[in-house]
Design a protein around this motif. Structure first.
Motif, PDB file in Angstrom:
ATOM      1  N   GLU A  97     -12.511  -1.344  -3.984  1.00  0.00           N
ATOM      2  CA  GLU A  97     -12.030  -0.006  -3.599  1.00  0.00           C
ATOM      3  C   GLU A  97     -11.038  -0.187  -2.455  1.00  0.00           C
ATOM      4  OE1 GLU A  97     -13.131   3.399  -4.719  1.00  0.00           O
ATOM      5  OE2 GLU A  97     -11.188   3.575  -3.735  1.00  0.00           O
ATOM      6  N   LEU A  98      -9.835   0.369  -2.624  1.00  0.00           N
ATOM      7  CA  LEU A  98      -8.801   0.218  -1.595  1.00  0.00           C
ATOM      8  C   LEU A  98      -9.385   0.560  -0.221  1.00  0.00           C
ATOM      9  CD1 LEU A  98      -5.809  -0.291  -0.893  1.00  0.00           C
ATOM     10  CD2 LEU A  98      -5.444   2.152  -1.156  1.00  0.00           C
ATOM     11  N   CYS A  99      -9.386  -0.440   0.704  1.00  0.00           N
ATOM     12  CA  CYS A  99     -10.062  -0.228   1.978  1.00  0.00           C
ATOM     13  C   CYS A  99      -9.136  -0.495   3.149  1.00  0.00           C
ATOM     14  CB  CYS A  99     -11.315  -1.110   2.061  1.00  0.00           C
ATOM     15  SG  CYS A  99     -10.976  -2.867   1.900  1.00  0.00           S
ATOM     16  N   GLN A 153     -14.254  -3.730   7.105  1.00  0.00           N
ATOM     17  CA  GLN A 153     -12.870  -4.198   6.974  1.00  0.00           C
ATOM     18  C   GLN A 153     -12.771  -5.591   7.593  1.00  0.00           C
ATOM     19  OE1 GLN A 153     -10.621  -1.124   8.931  1.00  0.00           O
ATOM     20  NE2 GLN A 153      -9.925  -0.248   7.017  1.00  0.00           N
ATOM     21  N   LEU A 166       2.232   1.697  -3.605  1.00  0.00           N
ATOM     22  CA  LEU A 166       1.294   2.225  -4.608  1.00  0.00           C
ATOM     23  C   LEU A 166       1.000   3.700  -4.345  1.00  0.00           C
ATOM     24  CD1 LEU A 166      -2.036   2.468  -3.747  1.00  0.00           C
ATOM     25  CD2 LEU A 166      -1.737   0.023  -3.583  1.00  0.00           C
ATOM     26  N   GLY A 224      -0.436   5.133   3.112  1.00  0.00           N
ATOM     27  CA  GLY A 224      -0.906   3.919   2.442  1.00  0.00           C
ATOM     28  C   GLY A 224      -2.337   3.997   1.960  1.00  0.00           C
ATOM     29  N   ALA A 225      -2.819   5.203   1.628  1.00  0.00           N
ATOM     30  CA  ALA A 225      -4.218   5.314   1.207  1.00  0.00           C
ATOM     31  C   ALA A 225      -4.337   5.613  -0.281  1.00  0.00           C
ATOM     32  CB  ALA A 225      -4.931   6.392   2.029  1.00  0.00           C
ATOM     33  N   GLY A 226      -3.262   5.402  -1.041  1.00  0.00           N
ATOM     34  CA  GLY A 226      -3.314   5.706  -2.472  1.00  0.00           C
ATOM     35  C   GLY A 226      -3.074   7.178  -2.714  1.00  0.00           C
ATOM     36  N   ASP A 232       0.834  -1.209   0.000  1.00  0.00           N
ATOM     37  CA  ASP A 232       0.000   0.000   0.000  1.00  0.00           C
ATOM     38  C   ASP A 232       0.866   1.256   0.000  1.00  0.00           C
ATOM     39  OD1 ASP A 232      -2.180  -1.567  -0.061  1.00  0.00           O
ATOM     40  OD2 ASP A 232      -2.917  -1.099   1.951  1.00  0.00           O
ATOM     41  N   TYR A 281      -8.492   8.629  -0.284  1.00  0.00           N
ATOM     42  CA  TYR A 281      -9.925   8.733  -0.006  1.00  0.00           C
ATOM     43  C   TYR A 281     -10.206   8.712   1.492  1.00  0.00           C
ATOM     44  CZ  TYR A 281     -12.015   8.234  -4.689  1.00  0.00           C
ATOM     45  OH  TYR A 281     -12.455   8.441  -5.969  1.00  0.00           O
ATOM     46  N   ALA A 282     -11.022   9.683   1.941  1.00  0.00           N
ATOM     47  CA  ALA A 282     -11.573   9.618   3.292  1.00  0.00           C
ATOM     48  C   ALA A 282     -12.765   8.670   3.227  1.00  0.00           C
ATOM     49  CB  ALA A 282     -12.000  11.010   3.726  1.00  0.00           C
ATOM     50  N   PRO A 283     -13.097   7.951   4.294  1.00  0.00           N
ATOM     51  CA  PRO A 283     -12.507   7.996   5.627  1.00  0.00           C
ATOM     52  C   PRO A 283     -11.281   7.095   5.829  1.00  0.00           C
ATOM     53  CG  PRO A 283     -14.557   6.748   5.659  1.00  0.00           C
ATOM     54  CD  PRO A 283     -14.341   7.168   4.256  1.00  0.00           C
ATOM     55  N   LEU A 284     -10.814   6.374   4.799  1.00  0.00           N
ATOM     56  CA  LEU A 284      -9.638   5.527   5.015  1.00  0.00           C
ATOM     57  C   LEU A 284      -8.436   6.373   5.451  1.00  0.00           C
ATOM     58  CD1 LEU A 284      -8.281   2.731   4.820  1.00  0.00           C
ATOM     59  CD2 LEU A 284      -7.748   3.240   2.445  1.00  0.00           C
ATOM     60  N   ASP A 292     -17.495   1.163   7.936  1.00  0.00           N
ATOM     61  CA  ASP A 292     -16.258   1.832   8.368  1.00  0.00           C
ATOM     62  C   ASP A 292     -15.712   2.730   7.250  1.00  0.00           C
ATOM     63  OD1 ASP A 292     -15.321  -0.367   6.788  1.00  0.00           O
ATOM     64  OD2 ASP A 292     -15.038  -1.558   8.607  1.00  0.00           O
ATOM     65  N   VAL A 293     -14.932   2.153   6.321  1.00  0.00           N
ATOM     66  CA  VAL A 293     -14.407   2.954   5.214  1.00  0.00           C
ATOM     67  C   VAL A 293     -15.182   2.603   3.946  1.00  0.00           C
ATOM     68  CG1 VAL A 293     -12.105   3.007   6.260  1.00  0.00           C
ATOM     69  CG2 VAL A 293     -12.649   1.254   4.569  1.00  0.00           C
ATOM     70  N   ILE A 294     -14.799   3.205   2.822  1.00  0.00           N
ATOM     71  CA  ILE A 294     -15.499   2.922   1.573  1.00  0.00           C
ATOM     72  C   ILE A 294     -15.011   1.591   0.989  1.00  0.00           C
ATOM     73  CG2 ILE A 294     -15.962   3.739  -0.770  1.00  0.00           C
ATOM     74  CD1 ILE A 294     -15.461   6.580   0.254  1.00  0.00           C
TER      75      ILE A 294
END
Lengths: 563, 290
Positions: B240-242, B160, A83, A146-148, A80, A152-155, B200-202
């Motif tokens: 989708e990256l989670c 997750q 990327l 590590g969120a790209g 992650d 993107y929120a909320p990650l 939680d997340v997308i």
């Protein structure tokens, strides 16, 4: 130019009254303190190519991990990070600033100016970019994000990623964004006010048009991401909940704000490359640009429409159908001016007398590869089709055909074309052509099969896949291709380093260029021009060569064959 | 230098041959240029739209690549060859390709609209499908309610790193309360509407052979549907990256005939109930022993 003061009036005896001569600075200090647009431009090019190599190594590590199914080379945490670092580096630390580097070096030369409008601000832009890169890469020593690159929120919120890496990413966006904003304002001021006598809007080189429009797009798009990352920062550390549903916020708000910047960013990254090859193709076809006005108008049309397509990145979000339809139609519309550009480039080659030098190879590859990204782009614009292809390797292939096949091949064309001007020496043609063919083969080998991986259901951003998924063949081919691509890039690096010392001397105008930068020496003196010629057409150098030919013919001289 | 000239001509010819191969290939290798075979009508319609656009795209691709290669080969500078013609533009030609490009896109728009309804609107369940309870309130926002009765509604929740499937009130007395993780069991020939969210997340719900994906976003309910004819297992995963284990967030849909579905629902419902009763007893005993 020099610091000798005129003799003060009223004194009869010649006396030296000069109090101070500013010594011209040499060595590394001259680079650190410079406000010369050419030195800043070269620093941009060197620094961004280093980031390009870093981003490339990150990509190769990911390709190694994915080469076979169920690979355990890197763990998911590292993957992650890779990327995220790869995407962020290529967008914020390579493509956007490398184009600023070309713009910095070339815009004043092409319009016959001595420097940018605000030389000190210009240096500020560069150093903001460098510090943005340093802050971001410093996260390697604690915990990279590590969120790209889209974070993107909320990650990306502190509830899910506490790592300071995300904060480093936020500061990178702020610092490089501020640098780009200041730089963009500088370009606009320079291009509006400092063109040579006779260079009306209709005689401005297309590369300068592209940089002008790139600058306007940066000014319009950057505030949105600056606001978004500030909100993310306060969400993470100061208790706000802009993107957090449990506090009344909205995760889709992030996506709108991010892509309101992010899609114009795509055109910010491609338009200057379009400008580069619009300079190169006419020179090597020995023809004027076909449809100059249409080319400039198409740039403006792409920029305008490019501000209105952002939500085509959000077709799979919970959004009303009528909104999806709007963004599908606006995305379709943008294909028209893009098509015009491709047809005009081809028409420029048609009935030319094409000289096959390395810059032409890279420049002609741009429309040939970009058209594949354009067609897959139309497929992705049809939102039901996007529901199937979104976030798969098909999109990875699409964006690399646009940004690598388009922009990076354009950047390499520009490097081979302008290196003689910047260094005074030619790059090796043999190594250049070898580099081109290895890159061309490696690029297509890497990314063509990724369409198929996506079509057969492989999502992007996964660190491993099971053997049963049946994606191993595609991925193995792609990995082999990516290393070939890396070798191709390295050949150019070797070529550049070798030619700095050993390259053939270039002279003022090795390609029979059309624009004013070829009027001055290679490399140009600090003041660029001792005299700036009157511009009478869109190809001032062609006029000057014709004049020279006429006057030498009148004297009966055969000193220099010109055509 | 003739050898270099010859070699780059060979490479051009090779490139041409490669491009030709690309065009001839779809017939030979289906599933590489097109989607995998779809198990639901919306997926089939999306696949059709993709195929038509791909064919139009391939024609444009050939024209553009052909023109580039033709110009590069034909107009290479040669000793004693003709000078470059100083053409600055051709207005009718330029208007021509602008209008041409626009017409193609208008055509694609019309085609998309013709198929859009079939893709977005769930159809009625077939007569041989599962007959769900009548008078169910469908929680639809944008997607219309399927006509007639008998559609099955499932709430999909991404977390997750797993998928939870709740079967709310549309069951016909097989179970009081029904849910499952990872594997969604559905009856064949029955329209299944999905209400998709995340806690939680997308995340993004996607079974590649059952139509497009739909993001699972906290605070929102996204909708999609499918109707499967052939019993079988349809695999997918989060798109989708989670987070770190995004790659392992798998899901599958098992389509079974309605009778088998009823049996599964009854058993799963009974198991859930037994587990809850067991849990209640445990808690009671736990309280007692303290």
């Amino acid at each position: 130019m020099t610091a000798t003061a005129p003799p003060p009036a009223g004194t009869s005896s010649p006396e030296v009254t000069l109090r101070q001569i500013k010594e011209p600075q040499t060595g590394w200090l001259s680079w650190l303190t410079t406000t010369d647009h050419k030195k800043i431009g070269i620093m941009y090019l060197v620094a961004t190519f280093m980031f390009f190599i870093l981003g490339g190594v990150e990509a190769l590590l990911m390709r190694l991990q994915l080469a076979v199914s169920d690979n355990t080379l890197v763990n998911p945490h590292t993957y992650d990070a890779l990327l995220t670092m790869h995407g962020t580096t290529m967008v914020f630390l390579f493509i956007v600033p490398v184009l600023a580097g070309f713009g910095n070096y070339l815009v004043p030369l092409m319009i016959g100016a001595r420097d940018m409008a605000f030389p000190k601000l210009n240096a500020l832009s560069f150093w903001l970019f460098i510090f943005g890169g340093l802050v971001f890469y410093a996260s390697l020593f604690f915990d990279p994000p590590g969120a790209g690159w889209t974070s993107y929120a909320p990650l990306s919120d502190d509830a899910y990623l506490q790592s300071g890496g995300i904060d480093a990413w936020i500061f990178l966006v702020h610092l490089t964004g501020l640098g780009s904003l200041v730089g963009a304002i500088n370009f606009v001021a320079t291009i509006h006010n400092m063109r040579a006598k006779g260079m009306g809007w209709g005689r401005m080189p297309l590369f300068v048009w592209a940089i002008l429009i790139y600058s306007f797009m940066l000014i319009l798009a950057l505030p949105s991401i600056a606001a978004a990352v500030t909100m993310l920062l306060t969400d993470r550390h100061f208790g706000t909940a802009f993107f957090d549903t449990t506090g009344g916020g909205d995760p889709l708000l992030w996506q709108h704000m991010f892509w309101f910047f992010g899609h114009p960013e795509v055109y910010i990254m491609i338009l200057p490359a379009f400008g580069i090859i619009s300079e190169i193709l006419p020179v090597f076809a020995r023809k004027p640009m076909f449809g100059y006005k249409a080319m400039a108008a198409a740039l403006a049309a792409i920029a305008f429409l490019g501000m209105l397509v952002w939500a085509h990145h959000m077709f799979t979000t919970p959004t009303a159908t009528v909104v999806l339809v709007f963004f599908m139609l606006s995305s379709f519309a943008i294909a028209v001016p893009t098509g015009i550009k491709i047809f005009n480039w081809i028409a420029t080659l048609w009935r030319g007398s094409i000289v096959f030098k390395t810059p032409l190879y890279f420049a002609a590859a741009l429309p040939a590869l970009f058209v594949i990204g354009g067609i897959s782009g139309v497929l992705l614009a049809i939102f039901p089709v996007d529901w199937q292809l979104h976030d798969t390797y098909f999109v990875v292939a699409h964006l690399h055909y646009v940004l690598f096949g388009g922009t990076v091949f354009g950047i390499f064309a520009g490097l081979y074309y302008w290196f003689p001007k910047m260094s005074g020496r030619m790059l090796s043609e043999g190594l250049g052509k070898l580099s081109f063919w290895v890159m061309f083969a490696g690029f297509n080998l890497t990314f063509l099969v990724q369409h198929s991986a996506g079509l057969s259901g492989m999502p992007r951003r996964i660190y491993r896949y099971p053997e049963a998924a049946g994606w191993e063949g595609f991925n193995f081919i792609s990995t082999v291709g990516s290393f070939l691509l890396g070798i191709g890039v390295l050949i150019t690096v070797v070529n550049v380093i070798r030619s700095l010392k050993k390259g053939r001397r270039a002279g003022n105008d090795p390609w029979q260029g059309n624009t004013l930068e070829w009027f001055t020496q290679s490399p140009p003196p600090e003041n660029n021009f001792d005299v700036v010629p009157l511009v009478r057409s869109v190809e001032p150098m062609k006029d000057i060569r014709r004049e020279v030919e006429k006057s030498t013919a009148a004297e009966g001289s055969v000193a220099q064959p010109v055509s | 230098m003739p050898p270099a000239l010859r070699s780059s001509r060979t490479t051009l010819a090779l490139t041409g041959a490669l491009l030709l191969l690309l065009v001839a290939a779809p017939a030979a290798f289906g599933g590489i240029f097109t989607f995998d075979e779809q198990g639901s009508q919306n997926g089939k319609d999306i696949s059709f739209l993709y195929n038509i656009t791909l064919i139009i795209g391939l024609v444009i691709f050939l024209v553009v690549e052909g023109a580039i290669i033709y110009c590069l080969v034909k107009y290479r500078a040669r000793r004693g060859g003709p000078d470059a013609e100083q053409i600055r533009g051709n207005t009718p030609l330029e208007i021509g390709w602008t209008v041409g490009a626009a017409v193609i896109l208008v055509g694609l728009t019309v085609l998309t609209f013709l198929y859009l309804g079939d893709i977005t609107d769930p159809p009625a369940s077939s007569a041989n499908g599962y007959q769900a309870a009548e008078g169910v309130q469908f929680a639809t926002r944008d997607q219309p309610k399927p006509p007639g009765n008998g559609a099955l509604e499932i709430d999909v929740n991404g977390q997750q790193y797993m998928w939870r499937f709740d079967y709310p009130g549309s069951l016909k007395g097989e179970a009081e309360r029904l849910y499952s993780f990872y594997e969604m069991v559905v009856p064949t020939n029955t329209t299944v509407t999905l209400n998709i969210t995340a806690s939680d997340v997308i995340h993004s719900w996607w079974i590649p052979t059952l139509g497009g994906k739909a993001d699972a976003t906290p605070g929102y309910t996204n909708e999609t549907w499918f109707k499967i004819e052939k019993p079988g297992i349809y695999k997918g995963q989060c798109a989708e990256l989670c987070g770190e284990n995004h790659a392992d967030m798998l899901a599958r849909v098992r389509a079974v005939p309605p009778d088998e579905f009823r049996a599964w629902a009854a058993k799963q419902g009974a198991d859930i109930k037994a587990a809850q009763v067991g849990l209640g007893l445990q808690r009671l005993q736990g309280v007692g022993s303290e």
